[in-house]
Design an enzyme around this catalytic site. Sequence first.
Site, PDB file in Angstrom:
ATOM      1  N   ARG A  72       0.851  -1.209   0.000  1.00  0.00           N
ATOM      2  CA  ARG A  72       0.000   0.000   0.000  1.00  0.00           C
ATOM      3  C   ARG A  72       0.881   1.253   0.000  1.00  0.00           C
ATOM      4  NH1 ARG A  72       0.249   3.819   2.741  1.00  0.00           N
ATOM      5  NH2 ARG A  72      -0.059   2.834   4.761  1.00  0.00           N
ATOM      6  N   THR A  77      11.316  14.236   4.239  1.00  0.00           N
ATOM      7  CA  THR A  77      11.986  14.005   5.529  1.00  0.00           C
ATOM      8  C   THR A  77      13.505  13.994   5.370  1.00  0.00           C
ATOM      9  OG1 THR A  77      10.103  12.731   6.302  1.00  0.00           O
ATOM     10  CG2 THR A  77      12.196  12.337   7.406  1.00  0.00           C
ATOM     11  N   PRO A  97      17.435  13.638   7.665  1.00  0.00           N
ATOM     12  CA  PRO A  97      17.957  13.013   8.879  1.00  0.00           C
ATOM     13  C   PRO A  97      17.655  13.835  10.148  1.00  0.00           C
ATOM     14  CG  PRO A  97      19.567  12.860   7.125  1.00  0.00           C
ATOM     15  CD  PRO A  97      18.433  13.663   6.591  1.00  0.00           C
ATOM     16  N   SER A 138       9.487  15.444  12.066  1.00  0.00           N
ATOM     17  CA  SER A 138       8.225  16.131  12.388  1.00  0.00           C
ATOM     18  C   SER A 138       8.293  17.626  12.079  1.00  0.00           C
ATOM     19  CB  SER A 138       7.885  15.926  13.874  1.00  0.00           C
ATOM     20  OG  SER A 138       7.635  14.568  14.132  1.00  0.00           O
ATOM     21  N   GLY A 149       0.016  19.481   1.327  1.00  0.00           N
ATOM     22  CA  GLY A 149      -1.145  19.111   0.502  1.00  0.00           C
ATOM     23  C   GLY A 149      -1.042  17.669   0.037  1.00  0.00           C
ATOM     24  N   ALA A 208      -2.165  11.544   0.959  1.00  0.00           N
ATOM     25  CA  ALA A 208      -1.602  10.244   1.356  1.00  0.00           C
ATOM     26  C   ALA A 208      -2.177   9.771   2.688  1.00  0.00           C
ATOM     27  CB  ALA A 208      -0.091  10.340   1.430  1.00  0.00           C
ATOM     28  N   GLY A 240      -2.107 -17.082  19.771  1.00  0.00           N
ATOM     29  CA  GLY A 240      -1.134 -17.758  20.624  1.00  0.00           C
ATOM     30  C   GLY A 240       0.232 -17.777  19.956  1.00  0.00           C
ATOM     31  N   GLU A 271       4.260   9.911   7.799  1.00  0.00           N
ATOM     32  CA  GLU A 271       3.165  10.812   7.391  1.00  0.00           C
ATOM     33  C   GLU A 271       2.531  11.492   8.595  1.00  0.00           C
ATOM     34  OE1 GLU A 271       1.724  10.830   4.059  1.00  0.00           O
ATOM     35  OE2 GLU A 271       2.848   9.189   3.170  1.00  0.00           O
TER      36      GLU A 271
END
Lengths: 246, 392
Positions: free
Chosen positions: B97, B139, B141, B145, B245, B250, B347, B371
């Site tokens: 996905r 993103t 290194p 965020s 956007g 996504a 289990g 994301e």
Amino acid sequence: MKILVCISNVPDTTTKITFSSDNKEFNKAGVQYIINPYDELALTKALELNEAAGGGTVTAIHVGQADAEPNLRKALAVGADDAVRIDAAPIDGFFVASEIAHYAKDKGFDLILCGRESIDYNGGMVAGMLGELLDWPSVNVITSISINGGEAHLERDIDGGREVLTAKLPFVGSCQKELTEPRIPNMRGIMMARSKPLQVLPVAANTAHTQVATYAAPAPKAGCKFLEPTQVEELVHLLHTEAKVI
Amino acid sequence: MRTDRFQHPDHYLMDELLTEEHKLIRDTVRAWVKKELSPIIEDYAQRAEFPKHIIRGLGEIGAFGPSLPAEYGCGGMDQISYGIIMQELERCDSGIRSTASVQGSLVMYPIYKYGSEEQRRKYLPKLASGEMMGCFGLTEPDHGSNPGGMTTNFKDMGDHYLLNGAKMWISNAPFADIAVVWAKNEAGKIHGLIVERGMEGFTTPETHNKWSLRASATGELVFDNVKVPKENLLPNISGLKGPMGCLDSARYGIAWGAIGAAMDCYDSALNYAKERVQFDKPIAAFQLTQKKLAEMLTEITKAQLLTWRLGVLKNEDRASTPQISMAKRNNVEMALHVAREARQIHGGMGITGEYPIMRHMMNLESVVTYEGTHDIHLLITGMDITGMPAFR
């Protein structure tokens, strides 16, 4: 070639089958319907035959009510060029066959393909009846088809072997598993299906020869009993007294 | 590998909210997944390899940019169709996905939304068919965020741009033909650039030893004085709202996808609980198993309805970033919880590759992080409620 494919709308294979309280009707509530898997083979083979021949049309036909239209739309997404629904609640195999024969008789089809049987009622009658009603050759349980000019080379399963035969076009064939792999629609097919014609025609012959009197569910399976290989006498005893088969 | 007999739970008759075409798309993608993906996914995940041969198939079923216009070779479908495709793919594996999400929402979407007509015509049809694959570089290194702090930059050299910097945690990077890269210009403004494989100074080292999304290829994007032609700049956007956007699109897909992973865990746990006998009865007959299954189904049902409504809003172009954020956060956490409960029900078998549970669970650890992390999404809702950003 101009090919007609018969599509039956059947409950999904995982459906829990229940009947109305008087056992006269199948409970349709909550049941998911799919294209009869053998009919999917017929549809796929029709497309393959036309692809091999470099052109042609495939018409999907269904005798039934409007709730089958999503599956006709799926047949269009898989690749059929147009679809026809004979608006009726089918009663038996003869009813279905005579409606399809009535539609097909003057349309100039080279070939009619259907599944070997529908997986709900398992009648397996429509192909044979269509052949008779149209006065065309009819071949059941086909595992291979190739067409050269006006003649088809066919293979079909028989007990303990395989029969190879030829038939002149037009003919009716019912399709068996080995014939091909069912085709899954793609996005382009789904988009194109939106604008392909789906014609609804009134019932014509309206003839049935049989009626369902009652339905009954099979008796629930009894649990398995396991015996050690040494317990031969016990096995014979149980087969005699419990299973009552010897 | 056992036959994939998955059936989706539909406790609130959600199917009645879908069109016949939605259901046809779902059945189509599910049938394709059962035929092409389910038999091989465990093996590829165990070997930490992306099954590259499925790319064309993904293109054919419309997994790449299905809601972009048909004139660019895309599906022209609505947003619910897009969501359903993501759900069905992630039902098999979050990594697959992810590949489709990146291609559709993070590469094709910005080219469509912010690109020139020439860029659209050049890239979109090939990206839709899978002939060309893309990745998305945001993103870094030191900037996850806080993407606005990025240091990747480009300078105007007159007849071209000179790109320098590095991006990290980039899905599809190792095999992508193009990368949509977000970088700052000399004025510190963020812009999008289309970088093509083969440009001198552009490399994509693979990230190894992941315990998550093992069937998806992840890597870095390294730009060492890469000369990018000027026509490769996305002309119609500047600032952080460009990549954000894309992330809205996504994240919306992820909200649907996570339901797929949760459904698969639930379906597997339910079947296992009915078959596994302990103390002379199926473990499904024990109260604590039923509690787990009941809670799983409840949470899945809530997520289905939340996400369907979000899809309707998205179709009407009314879905806000905080609304999408809430669905992504809720559904991924729900799926992780369902996976963990399903693992308990299985289990010891739940830790093996015989069942999909641990694979989903490990995958979802990435999904809850990428994301927008779970915590950042809480703060997006927090800011939406209070009007006060608490990010820094």
